[in-house]
Enzyme design. Structure first.
Site, PDB file in Angstrom:
ATOM      1  N   LYS A  75       0.847  -1.193   0.000  1.00 21.00           N
ATOM      2  CA  LYS A  75       0.000   0.000   0.000  1.00 21.00           C
ATOM      3  C   LYS A  75       0.884   1.245   0.000  1.00 21.00           C
ATOM      4  CE  LYS A  75      -3.908   2.104   2.527  1.00 21.00           C
ATOM      5  NZ  LYS A  75      -4.802   2.005   3.697  1.00 21.00           N
TER       6      LYS A  75
ATOM      7  N   SER B 298      -9.820   2.159   2.564  1.00 18.61           N
ATOM      8  CA  SER B 298      -8.893   2.880   1.725  1.00 18.61           C
ATOM      9  C   SER B 298      -7.888   1.982   1.005  1.00 18.61           C
ATOM     10  CB  SER B 298      -8.115   3.902   2.566  1.00 18.61           C
ATOM     11  OG  SER B 298      -7.331   3.270   3.550  1.00 18.61           O
TER      12      SER B 298
ATOM     13  N   SER C 285     -10.291  -0.035   6.812  1.00 21.67           N
ATOM     14  CA  SER C 285      -9.664   0.025   5.490  1.00 21.67           C
ATOM     15  C   SER C 285      -8.973  -1.236   5.006  1.00 21.67           C
ATOM     16  CB  SER C 285      -8.658   1.170   5.449  1.00 21.67           C
ATOM     17  OG  SER C 285      -9.339   2.373   5.214  1.00 21.67           O
TER      18      SER C 285
HETATM   19  N1  GLN Z   1     -13.302   4.646   5.739  1.00 19.42           N
HETATM   20  C1  GLN Z   1     -12.822   5.109   7.003  1.00 19.42           C
HETATM   21  C2  GLN Z   1     -12.376   6.533   6.866  1.00 19.42           C
HETATM   22  O1  GLN Z   1     -12.540   7.072   5.839  1.00 19.42           O
HETATM   23  C3  GLN Z   1     -11.704   4.230   7.477  1.00 19.42           C
HETATM   24  C4  GLN Z   1     -10.447   4.489   6.748  1.00 19.42           C
HETATM   25  C5  GLN Z   1      -9.323   3.644   7.233  1.00 19.42           C
HETATM   26  O2  GLN Z   1      -9.525   2.641   7.905  1.00 19.42           O
HETATM   27  N2  GLN Z   1      -8.124   4.080   6.910  1.00 19.42           N
HETATM   28  O3  GLN Z   1     -11.879   7.120   7.764  1.00 19.42           O
END
Ligand code: GLN
Length: 502
Positions: free
Chosen positions: A84, A165, A189
């Site tokens: 990532k 994400s 995410s």
């Molecule tokens: N979708 C959540 C956010 O936008 C979690 C994102 C994540 O886990 N990095 O904050």
């Protein structure tokens, strides 16, 4: 033999060990797959040359009968992975999915990726992601959305989001561009995109993996974890990634068990809790509800005891998360000011403040700006007590709910991973609240710092993968993985992404 890109990590290890393939062959096959599937926009920086170099070194080691000397003794020797783009990789551009870091080439390697290279793994490239890991669809990426390799039955044209994400990581693993990938999970995410793409994703206990060298979003929540096609592969990868790191004071000085050695031990006698609050008043999709019930039956048939539990503060978890995460983000992102990292926008005669303003206006996308505004507001004098402090108190209550369930003898908790399957690109991105609801089942675990694993269980009526989530005690990933393996065996999910056919 199975196509090289269809192997699991465990199978690839065995094939390498038996001399049936080489790290170079495995790497070449995956690099070709990355090229063939550029349309998925899963990998935003390819590192082909470095990959082949790492693969050759792995083959040379193997030929000479040498093993990597580190803690994991080459557990992933020759295994090609995607990383990532939130993990700093020395000498390789690391963007966090943001324009503000687009020119950033770190002079150091994150501890987790360094651990993987120390285990012999091969880096194929950097995976697309939501900007600064803020998002649930990968659409906030400054490099454009990644695409889910699955499409709806009877609708092959509509492209779906991979979740976020860690959307590029999930798409890459599902589409056979990599044997595994790293993800990070702040509120879901790893688990949500794993569920959307029909793969396995594990968010370990907070502190299990070092955060050093991972671009920070919300420091009290961020955690790295593996994204793979099987539970066993997740166990293998976690073993290589995890471990105490003196450079991260929140990384836990606890031993890393051999997760892969216990993953097949079964779940006879285990108690599985079913939290009633995950069936919200507004209702759960009947299809996902039915899948959840099937998951309970599968675990019961494997020898577990299913009990009803209550986690009363579940319904305020999402609101709590959307105070705490933006608050921490607004503080972490203050460092991107045009002085120290990446982008700088400045015109002749500008003051320092002009430069800050122009750099941040040009460098950050809409969602990141929204988070900075929310976070700054929640932390400001006069609102701090009403929002941030309150959210911290509620966070303790959420953690206490889980602790009470585990103290009552529950070993793992089973829930759906997401309230829906993957949705079309463009559908939710203009509606932040709808987008935030994607994480309603994953956020409580994050706030409590607990391990959570998503396992693909079945296809929905639309033909899309759907996962179930297993939540465990702190640092009890082995039980979570064992239960995940039992679920995986019973579910026998073997469907392949639609875009890979033909
Ligand atoms: N979708 C959540 C956010 O936008 C979690 C994102 C994540 O886990 N990095 O904050």
């Amino acid at each position: 033999m199975t196509k090289l890109t269809d192997l699991t990590i465990a199978e690839a290890r065995a094939a390498l060990e038996a001399g049936d393939t080489t790290a170079v062959a495995l790497t070449e096959a995956h690099l070709a797959a990355v090229d063939a599937h550029e349309d998925l926009n899963a990998i935003i920086t390819k590192t082909g040359e470095r990959a082949l170099e790492m693969a050759r070194a792995s083959d040379d080691r193997r030929k000479a009968g040498r093993r990597k000397a580190g803690r994991t003794r080459g557990a992933l020797d020759g295994i090609p992975l995607a990383i990532k783009d939130l993990f700093c990789t020395e000498g390789v551009r690391t963007t966090a999915g943001s324009n503000i870091l687009a020119p950033f080439v770190p002079p150091y390697e994150s501890t987790v990726s360094a651990n993987l290279w120390d285990a012999g793994a091969v880096m194929l490239g950097k995976a697309n992601m939501d900007e600064f890991a803020m998002g649930s669809s990968n659409e906030t990426s400054a490099f454009g959305g990644a695409v889910n390799p699955w499409t709806r039955a009877g609708d092959p044209e509509t492209r779906l989001v991979p979740g976020g994400s860690s959307g590029g990581s999930a798409a890459a693993v599902a589409a056979r561009l990599a044997l595994g990938a790293t993800g990070t999970d702040t509120g879901g995410s790893i688990r949500q995109p794993a569920s959307f793409c029909g793969i396995v994703g594990l968010k370990p206990t907070y502190g299990r993996c070092s955060r050093w060298g991972i671009v920070a979003f919300a420091s009290s929540l961020d955690q790295a974890g593996p994204m793979t096609r099987t539970v066993t592969d997740a166990a293998l990868m976690l073993g290589a990634m995890a471990g105490h790191d003196p450079k991260d004071s929140t990384s836990a000085p606890v031993p890393v068990p051999d997760f892969a050695a216990t993953v097949e031990q079964g779940i006879a006698g285990l108690t599985v809790g079913i939290p009633r609050e995950y069936r919200p008043e507004e209702g759960l999709s009947p299809e996902i509800d039915a899948m959840w019930t099937r998951g309970m039956e599968m675990l019961r048939d494997a020898g577990a005891r299913i009990v009803d539990i209550s986690l009363p503060h579940t319904k305020v978890a999402l609101a709590t998360y959307y105070i705490i995460a933006p608050a921490e983000a607004s503080s972490n992102l203050a460092r991107y000011d045009g002085v120290r990292y990446g982008l700088r926008v400045v015109d002749e005669g500008d003051s320092l403040h002009d430069m800050y303003r122009k750099t941040r206006a040009a460098g950050f996308g809409t969602e990141v700006k929204r988070r900075i505004l929310i976070g700054t507001y929640a932390l400001s004098a006069g609102y701090y007590d009403a929002y941030y402090l309150k959210a911290q108190k509620v966070r303790s209550l959420i953690a206490r709910d889980f602790r009470a369930a585990f103290d009552d003898g529950v070993d793992v908790i089973l829930t759906p991973t997401t309230p829906s399957a993957a949705f079309p690109l463009g559908q939710e991105v203009t509606d932040p609240v709808t987008m935030y609801l994607n994480d309603v089942f994953t956020v409580p675990t994050s706030l409590a710092g607990l391990p959570g694993l998503s396992v693909p269980v079945a296809l929905t009526g639309e033909g899309l993968p759907q996962g179930l989530q297993l939540i465990g005690r702190p640092f009890d990933e082995d039980t979570v993985l064992r239960a995940g393996r039992a679920l995986e065996k019973a579910a026998a999910f073997t469907a392949k992404p639609t875009l890979l056919e033909g």
